[in-house]
Write a protein that holds these residues in place. Structure first.
Motif, PDB file in Angstrom:
ATOM      1  N   CYS A 201      36.661  78.414 -20.813  1.00  0.00           N
ATOM      2  CA  CYS A 201      37.000  77.796 -19.525  1.00  0.00           C
ATOM      3  C   CYS A 201      38.392  77.206 -19.506  1.00  0.00           C
TER       4      CYS A 201
ATOM      5  N   HIS B 253      31.408  73.795 -24.768  1.00  0.00           N
ATOM      6  CA  HIS B 253      32.699  74.469 -24.943  1.00  0.00           C
ATOM      7  C   HIS B 253      32.732  75.210 -26.271  1.00  0.00           C
TER       8      HIS B 253
ATOM      9  N   HIS C  43      30.768  73.308 -20.154  1.00  0.00           N
ATOM     10  CA  HIS C  43      31.216  74.013 -18.961  1.00  0.00           C
ATOM     11  C   HIS C  43      30.030  74.724 -18.308  1.00  0.00           C
TER      12      HIS C  43
ATOM     13  N   CYS D 192      39.301  75.219 -24.987  1.00  0.00           N
ATOM     14  CA  CYS D 192      38.096  76.033 -24.877  1.00  0.00           C
ATOM     15  C   CYS D 192      38.502  77.460 -24.555  1.00  0.00           C
TER      16      CYS D 192
ATOM     17  N   TYR E 134      39.350  74.376 -20.964  1.00  0.00           N
ATOM     18  CA  TYR E 134      39.388  72.916 -21.152  1.00  0.00           C
ATOM     19  C   TYR E 134      40.244  72.590 -22.375  1.00  0.00           C
TER      20      TYR E 134
HETATM   21 ZN   LIG Z   1      34.681  75.371 -21.934  1.00  0.00          ZN
END
Ligand SMILES: [Zn+2]
Ligand SMILES: [Zn+2]
Length: 287
Positions: free
Chosen positions: A123, A113, A80, A120, A125
């Protein structure tokens, strides 16, 4: 903001003292002029050695210390982007001296990540794989879960950017796993990053764990979509999490060959057997 900048500068100095052979007296003055601070003693593992009288500062790293609440944007299955205000410092990797530091409003860095239970934590994810992630990563290691392709295989592609982000985050070994995580592909981040950089390619891993604990694994480099080149490299091993006894042997049944190759596993005290990745194929457990 100012206090944070000073705190970051002090942190930098401490890191600098830890990282390199320079003592406070030899470290060049920083803009904040805090070099008179007491320095931290050398890590015990490093032999005591005279610092080089004049370090040419040939290997410089940029280190970013973000202030509170930077923003995170997912870029790939591995990385990220972090952005926001922070201190950008240039640090000599050899002697640890801070060569330059600057407080900016819009620092930006690609980082790997931080996966917890398939998501994650930074972020958001989310992997498509329903994978339980119960083992915590050891220092210097990071686990990524590959994505299902719908045909029983799991895959993960890493770009040079992903690998650089892992390396910057001090990840030495990337563990790539599928659903169960009993057999995983262990990637030496530095070696593969160099290989990917040389070939201007991306690096793909396909794997599938079998019920009996065997593993199908295939690694490839690709610089044009759809074209694969099989990888001939030392930087990858396979890990099998299994009991210490009996001894574990692996028979490789390669995809493009009919003869089995047998290899002894090497036991690691952290609870797994390891064998080198040789070529694409099924790695069958023999016990
Ligand atoms: Zn991430
Ligand atoms: Zn230096």
């Amino acid at each position: 903001m100012m206090r944070k900048a000073i705190a970051a500068a002090v942190l930098l100095l401490l890191l600098a003292a830890l990282a390199g052979g320079c003592t406070a007296e030899e470290a060049p003055a920083t803009p904040t002029d805090l070099t008179e601070q007491e320095t931290v003693q050398e890590p015990e593992t490093e032999p005591v050695q005279e610092p080089a009288p004049e370090c040419p500062h040939e290997n410089v790293s940029t280190i970013i210390y973000f202030f509170d609440s930077p923003s995170y944007t997912s870029l790939s299955a591995a990385s990220h982007r972090v952005s926001g205000p922070g201190v950008v410092a240039e640090v000599c990797r050899d002697c640890g001296a801070v060569l330059k530091e600057e407080t900016v409003d819009d620092a930006e860095e690609i980082r790997p990540h931080s996966m917890k239970k398939g998501v994650c934590a930074l972020c958001g994810y989310r992997t498509q794989t329903e994978a339980k992630q119960d083992k915590r990563d050891a220092p210097g290691e990071r686990t990524l879960i590959a994505q299902p392709d719908g045909n029983g295989l799991f895959f993960l592609t890493l770009t040079e950017q992903d690998l650089v982000a892992l390396e910057n985050a001090k990840v030495k070994t990337l563990l790539v796993r599928g659903e169960h995580g009993k057999a995983v592909v262990a990637v030496n981040v530095k070696e593969i990053r160099q290989e990917v950089g040389r070939e201007a390619a991306s690096f793909s891993i396909e794997l599938s764990e079998r019920e009996d604990g065997s593993l199908f694994a295939g690694l490839s480099l690709s610089n044009t979509p759809g074209r694969k080149e099989e990888l001939d490299i030392d930087g990858v091993t396979l890990r099998f999490y299994a009991d210490r006894t009996p001894d574990l042997k692996i028979a490789l049944n390669p995809t493009d060959g009919d003869s089995l190759t047998e290899t002894d596993g090497t036991w690691d005290e952290n609870g797994y057997w390891t064998v080198p990745y040789m070529s694409e194929g099924n790695y069958l457990l023999i016990r």
